[in-house]
Design an enzyme around this catalytic site. Structure first.
Site, PDB file in Angstrom:
ATOM      1  N   GLU A  38       0.862  -1.191   0.000  1.00 61.90           N
ATOM      2  CA  GLU A  38       0.000   0.000   0.000  1.00 61.90           C
ATOM      3  C   GLU A  38       0.907   1.252   0.000  1.00 61.90           C
ATOM      4  O   GLU A  38       1.949   1.273   0.679  1.00 61.90           O
ATOM      5  CB  GLU A  38      -0.827  -0.056   1.302  1.00 61.90           C
ATOM      6  CG  GLU A  38      -1.776   1.082   1.560  1.00 61.90           C
ATOM      7  CD  GLU A  38      -2.502   0.888   2.913  1.00 61.90           C
ATOM      8  OE1 GLU A  38      -2.096   0.016   3.719  1.00 61.90           O
ATOM      9  OE2 GLU A  38      -3.480   1.612   3.147  1.00 61.90           O
ATOM     10  N   LYS A 108      -9.655   2.039  -1.746  1.00 56.65           N
ATOM     11  CA  LYS A 108      -9.839   1.331  -0.470  1.00 56.65           C
ATOM     12  C   LYS A 108     -11.209   1.643   0.137  1.00 56.65           C
ATOM     13  O   LYS A 108     -11.528   2.803   0.413  1.00 56.65           O
ATOM     14  CB  LYS A 108      -8.714   1.740   0.480  1.00 56.65           C
ATOM     15  CG  LYS A 108      -8.633   0.951   1.760  1.00 56.65           C
ATOM     16  CD  LYS A 108      -7.388   1.390   2.554  1.00 56.65           C
ATOM     17  CE  LYS A 108      -7.149   0.554   3.780  1.00 56.65           C
ATOM     18  NZ  LYS A 108      -5.915   0.979   4.485  1.00 56.65           N
ATOM     19  N   CYS A 141      -5.020  -3.630   2.455  1.00 53.90           N
ATOM     20  CA  CYS A 141      -4.720  -3.692   3.893  1.00 53.90           C
ATOM     21  C   CYS A 141      -5.944  -3.985   4.760  1.00 53.90           C
ATOM     22  O   CYS A 141      -6.457  -5.087   4.771  1.00 53.90           O
ATOM     23  CB  CYS A 141      -3.987  -2.413   4.313  1.00 53.90           C
ATOM     24  SG  CYS A 141      -3.020  -2.681   5.820  1.00 53.90           S
ATOM     25  N   VAL A 168      -0.292  -2.722  10.641  1.00 52.94           N
ATOM     26  CA  VAL A 168       0.257  -2.339  11.942  1.00 52.94           C
ATOM     27  C   VAL A 168      -0.316  -3.203  13.072  1.00 52.94           C
ATOM     28  O   VAL A 168       0.305  -3.330  14.118  1.00 52.94           O
ATOM     29  CB  VAL A 168       0.022  -0.843  12.244  1.00 52.94           C
ATOM     30  CG1 VAL A 168       0.830   0.027  11.304  1.00 52.94           C
ATOM     31  CG2 VAL A 168      -1.443  -0.462  12.168  1.00 52.94           C
TER      32      VAL A 168
HETATM   33  C1  ACM Z   1      -3.976  -0.251   7.117  1.00 54.39           C
HETATM   34  O1  ACM Z   1      -5.062  -0.418   6.600  1.00 54.39           O
HETATM   35  N1  ACM Z   1      -2.990   0.367   6.495  1.00 54.39           N
HETATM   36  C2  ACM Z   1      -3.697  -0.758   8.467  1.00 54.39           C
END
Ligand code: ACM
Length: 260
Positions: A38, A108, A141, A168
């Site tokens: 990402e 996203k 992510c 994370v």
């Molecule tokens: C994330 O979605 N970068 C934790």
């Protein structure tokens, strides 16, 4: 089909250096699918809208041109995260690039934490692209925590999910085995490494990028703190078999009439 990932440590705001680092890692590589993290060219931990405006691009930008060149050099479908500018909106997006052209954009859907300060939530439907002998879907992510995303891509026929990440939390790598088992699909999770301390926030990224099989096997796991790249040969058609045993099919046995 050879599928894999690049795991690296983007330097915040240093687009040219980040592209050059990936260029070096991928020199001489050929593959069917290569997934990058990402926001791999910009870094993740934005502290102002002005930074997002400054570092974001459209599909004619430097990052897209780089990925187009790499797709020609590697023969691969390239999937990579980028900060997308669309008019006066900014999205945390990924692009799919093949044979020198951008073929798809995913924005996203589920923004994580302070991303909500800077990006607009995705507004494109989840999509599957038949390329290089494989049907490929994209998610980014934190989408992993919403099983609806992988399920929707599986229902739309995806065999492999390309999953650019900047993870994370400590859960995703394990969760992706379940996502792959429950949908009988492959996934390539390309995570980043390093610590990004900017403004009030410090993020420590978890590395351990992985390739997960349609039976939930870990075909590849990267180290937690090192730049790394790995590839595996898979048969994407294995993901077309949703049958667990003579009586159970993970998609056909769903009971949507009982779900909200
Ligand atoms: C994330 O979605 N970068 C934790």
């Amino acid at each position: 089909m050879k599928i894999g990932y690049v795991q690296h440590a983007p330097l915040f705001g240093e687009k040219d250096k980040n592209l050059a680092a990936v260029d070096v890692l991928l020199s001489g590589v050929t593959a069917g699918l290569i997934v990058l993290p990402e926001l791999f060219a910009t870094g993740y931990n934005f502290v102002s809208a002005a930074e997002v405006a400054d570092l974001s691009e459209d599909t004619g930008g430097e990052t897209a041109r780089f990925l187009c060149r790499k797709s020609l050099e590697t023969g691969a479908v390239m999937v990579a995260g980028f900060a997308e500018r669309a008019g006066d909106r900014y999205y945390n997006s990924s692009m799919m690039v093949y044979a020198g052209a951008v073929v798809g954009i995913y924005r996203k859907l589920h923004l994580f934490n302070r991303e909500k300060l800077f990006f607009t939530p995705g507004d494109y439907p989840l999509a599957v692209y038949p390329l290089n002998g494989c049907r490929i879907g994209m998610m980014i992510c934190f989408d992993w925590i919403f099983p609806e995303v992988t399920r929707t891509l599986a229902l739309k026929g995806a065999q492999v999910i390309a999953h650019p990440s900047n993870l994370v939390l400590p859960y995703c790598q394990q969760a992706m085995t379940t996502r792959c088992i429950e949908n009988r699909i492959f996934a390539v999770t390309a995570n980043r490494i390093g610590i990004e301390s900017r403004g009030e926030e410090e993020f420590r990224y978890t590395g351990r990028s992985q390739i997960t099989s349609c039976k939930g096997e870990l075909l590849s796991t990267a180290p937690e703190e090192m730049p790394f790249m790995d590839f595996r040969d898979i048969d994407p058609e294995l993901a077309d078999h949703k049958q667990l045993n003579p009586f159970n099919d993970v998609l056909a046995d769903r009971r949507p009439g009982f779900y909200l």
